[in-house]
Design an enzyme around this catalytic site. Sequence first.
Site, PDB file in Angstrom:
ATOM      1  N   CYS A 143       0.812  -1.220   0.000  1.00 10.14           N
ATOM      2  CA  CYS A 143       0.000   0.000   0.000  1.00 10.14           C
ATOM      3  C   CYS A 143       0.841   1.263   0.000  1.00 10.14           C
ATOM      4  O   CYS A 143       0.396   2.323  -0.443  1.00 10.14           O
ATOM      5  CB  CYS A 143      -0.935  -0.004   1.201  1.00 10.14           C
ATOM      6  SG  CYS A 143      -1.991  -1.448   1.215  1.00 10.14           S
TER       7      CYS A 143
ATOM      8  N   HIS B 157      -3.731   6.920   1.287  1.00  3.53           N
ATOM      9  CA  HIS B 157      -3.976   5.597   0.705  1.00  3.53           C
ATOM     10  C   HIS B 157      -5.382   5.172   1.105  1.00  3.53           C
ATOM     11  O   HIS B 157      -5.763   5.300   2.274  1.00  3.53           O
ATOM     12  CB  HIS B 157      -2.931   4.603   1.217  1.00  3.53           C
ATOM     13  CG  HIS B 157      -3.359   3.183   1.051  1.00  3.53           C
ATOM     14  ND1 HIS B 157      -3.733   2.659  -0.165  1.00  3.53           N
ATOM     15  CD2 HIS B 157      -3.519   2.164   1.957  1.00  3.53           C
ATOM     16  CE1 HIS B 157      -4.093   1.402  -0.009  1.00  3.53           C
ATOM     17  NE2 HIS B 157      -3.974   1.073   1.269  1.00  3.53           N
TER      18      HIS B 157
ATOM     19  N   ASN C  51     -10.082  -0.886  -1.773  1.00  6.97           N
ATOM     20  CA  ASN C  51      -8.653  -0.666  -1.509  1.00  6.97           C
ATOM     21  C   ASN C  51      -7.857  -1.289  -2.660  1.00  6.97           C
ATOM     22  O   ASN C  51      -7.820  -2.514  -2.801  1.00  6.97           O
ATOM     23  CB  ASN C  51      -8.315  -1.323  -0.162  1.00  6.97           C
ATOM     24  CG  ASN C  51      -6.840  -1.244   0.194  1.00  6.97           C
ATOM     25  OD1 ASN C  51      -5.988  -1.036  -0.659  1.00  6.97           O
ATOM     26  ND2 ASN C  51      -6.537  -1.451   1.461  1.00  6.97           N
TER      27      ASN C  51
HETATM   28  O1  UT7 Z   1      -4.309  -1.197   2.915  1.00  3.55           O
HETATM   29  C1  UT7 Z   1      -3.786  -1.494   4.164  1.00  3.55           C
HETATM   30  C2  UT7 Z   1      -4.254  -2.814   4.567  1.00  3.55           C
HETATM   31  N1  UT7 Z   1      -5.541  -3.006   5.120  1.00  3.55           N
HETATM   32  C3  UT7 Z   1      -6.148  -2.216   6.010  1.00  3.55           C
HETATM   33  O2  UT7 Z   1      -5.780  -1.104   6.296  1.00  3.55           O
HETATM   34  C4  UT7 Z   1      -7.327  -2.816   6.696  1.00  3.55           C
HETATM   35  C5  UT7 Z   1      -7.391  -2.420   8.142  1.00  3.55           C
HETATM   36  N2  UT7 Z   1      -8.446  -3.121   8.862  1.00  3.55           N
HETATM   37  C6  UT7 Z   1      -9.749  -2.984   8.592  1.00  3.55           C
HETATM   38  O3  UT7 Z   1     -10.102  -2.249   7.709  1.00  3.55           O
HETATM   39  C7  UT7 Z   1     -10.734  -3.702   9.481  1.00  3.55           C
HETATM   40  O4  UT7 Z   1     -10.036  -4.418  10.470  1.00  3.55           O
HETATM   41  C8  UT7 Z   1     -11.646  -4.680   8.694  1.00  3.55           C
HETATM   42  C9  UT7 Z   1     -12.642  -3.893   7.867  1.00  3.55           C
HETATM   43  C10 UT7 Z   1     -10.851  -5.625   7.850  1.00  3.55           C
HETATM   44  C11 UT7 Z   1     -12.442  -5.548   9.663  1.00  3.55           C
HETATM   45  O5  UT7 Z   1     -13.202  -4.734  10.533  1.00  3.55           O
HETATM   46  P1  UT7 Z   1     -13.137  -4.965  12.106  1.00  3.55           P
HETATM   47  O6  UT7 Z   1     -14.114  -4.052  12.700  1.00  3.55           O
HETATM   48  O7  UT7 Z   1     -11.705  -4.849  12.531  1.00  3.55           O
HETATM   49  O8  UT7 Z   1     -13.643  -6.445  12.223  1.00  3.55           O
HETATM   50  P2  UT7 Z   1     -12.936  -7.683  12.917  1.00  3.55           P
HETATM   51  O9  UT7 Z   1     -11.910  -8.271  12.013  1.00  3.55           O
HETATM   52  O10 UT7 Z   1     -12.547  -7.332  14.328  1.00  3.55           O
HETATM   53  O11 UT7 Z   1     -14.146  -8.684  13.009  1.00  3.55           O
HETATM   54  C12 UT7 Z   1     -15.338  -8.369  13.749  1.00  3.55           C
HETATM   55  C13 UT7 Z   1     -16.417  -9.369  13.370  1.00  3.55           C
HETATM   56  C14 UT7 Z   1     -15.939 -10.816  13.404  1.00  3.55           C
HETATM   57  O12 UT7 Z   1     -17.001 -11.611  13.859  1.00  3.55           O
HETATM   58  P3  UT7 Z   1     -17.067 -12.123  15.376  1.00  3.55           P
HETATM   59  O13 UT7 Z   1     -15.834 -12.922  15.592  1.00  3.55           O
HETATM   60  O14 UT7 Z   1     -17.113 -10.867  16.212  1.00  3.55           O
HETATM   61  O15 UT7 Z   1     -18.318 -12.908  15.417  1.00  3.55           O
HETATM   62  C15 UT7 Z   1     -15.682 -11.135  11.949  1.00  3.55           C
HETATM   63  O16 UT7 Z   1     -15.824 -12.497  11.657  1.00  3.55           O
HETATM   64  O17 UT7 Z   1     -16.835  -9.108  12.024  1.00  3.55           O
HETATM   65  C16 UT7 Z   1     -16.781 -10.340  11.279  1.00  3.55           C
HETATM   66  N3  UT7 Z   1     -16.483 -10.012   9.896  1.00  3.55           N
HETATM   67  C17 UT7 Z   1     -17.458  -9.801   8.982  1.00  3.55           C
HETATM   68  N4  UT7 Z   1     -18.780  -9.824   9.089  1.00  3.55           N
HETATM   69  C18 UT7 Z   1     -19.496  -9.560   7.978  1.00  3.55           C
HETATM   70  C19 UT7 Z   1     -15.269  -9.873   9.286  1.00  3.55           C
HETATM   71  N5  UT7 Z   1     -15.452  -9.556   7.989  1.00  3.55           N
HETATM   72  C20 UT7 Z   1     -16.797  -9.514   7.776  1.00  3.55           C
HETATM   73  C21 UT7 Z   1     -17.585  -9.254   6.649  1.00  3.55           C
HETATM   74  N6  UT7 Z   1     -18.938  -9.286   6.804  1.00  3.55           N
HETATM   75  N7  UT7 Z   1     -17.068  -8.964   5.450  1.00  3.55           N
END
Ligand code: UT7
Length: 334
Positions: free
Chosen positions: A115, A260, A290
Amino acid sequence: MKYSRIVGLGHHVPETVISNQYLSNIMDTTDEWIIERTGIKQRRWIDPAKDTVANMSAKASRMALERAGLKEQDIDFIVFATITPDYFFPGSGVLLQRELGLDGRVGALDLRNACSGFIYALSVADQFIKTGMYKTILVVGAEIQSTALDITTRGRNTAVIFGDGAGAAVLQATEKPGILSTHLHSDGNFAEELYVKDPGSSRPHAERQPEQILDTSSFKVVMNGSQVFKHAVVRFTEVINEALEANNMTKDDISLLVPHQANLRISQFIQQKMGLSDDKVYNNIMHYGNTTAASIPIAMSEAWAEGKMKKDDIICLAAFGSGFTWASALIKWQ
Ligand code: UT7
């Protein structure tokens, strides 16, 4: 003393629009979840029959050259940022050189800084121009993430985020500074927080033979999203402030911040922490997701076309991603 400035910007994204609704039909996710956590409404995914990293970047480069009033033959060097090259090797820089029909005198350098790749590439090109080695450099960020994503519920935390596309900038030598500074950082302690393991060379011979690889999940993106998020919001702000301090400026000097496009929530967090108004931060992640190294040049190309980068404006670029790597660039628009 020579300096460099951006004289043309271009971009290209694939035709196919992938909506959140489409994703919710193939995995356990919802439009609401994706918008609330990422701000993404849709992304573009390639048609494998016609789009490649090389040909998308050629289209973006031609747009940048045309806007600069230049021809392919004016290019002295190519710096190409991608983590999704068309081949494992050689890099996509040489393929772009071939697509543009340039002869063998033009070198092509590939960078793999994810990125942060475009800002790293811009910095490298800036140094080549400052030393007087080259006068006109094509700087490209292009990615095809979609075909590597795990588009099942297991991969939903990455599948909903990433998109495909290409962006390009033409840099030229100038007497007055256009690119004021670049700052580059890395911390490999976090390499495995966001990575794709294979086809890597870390495996012994027997495991590196494709017919021996039974579990192919190591070819998919692994991301510890919350860890990446936490580090991103700190490093983004740090590296923007570093750029401002190095140039004796404050956040009030920023005309436009082009971060980014990782996650709209990350951009909004930085905006709030920096105390910048809405008109000073450019976001287009809603439309493209992204796109890794392509996100900044695509955003800059659109911002320029919308008249948001004018003469003497101070443009700040900032990025954070896999590595971890993070970077900023401060530019006085000419
Ligand atoms: O370009 C640089 C690289 N990437 C980034 O900068 C990404 C940085 N991180 C993020 O953008 C966020 O961490 C995400 C958008 C990827 C995820 O959001 P989050 O609020 O951090 O979610 P999480 O990974 O903590 O997961 C929370 C819950 C989980 O369920 P449980 O365990 O609480 O039941 C996940 O399984 O959300 C669930 N989850 C989803 N639910 C519906 C994860 N992805 C999804 C999804 N749809 N697509």
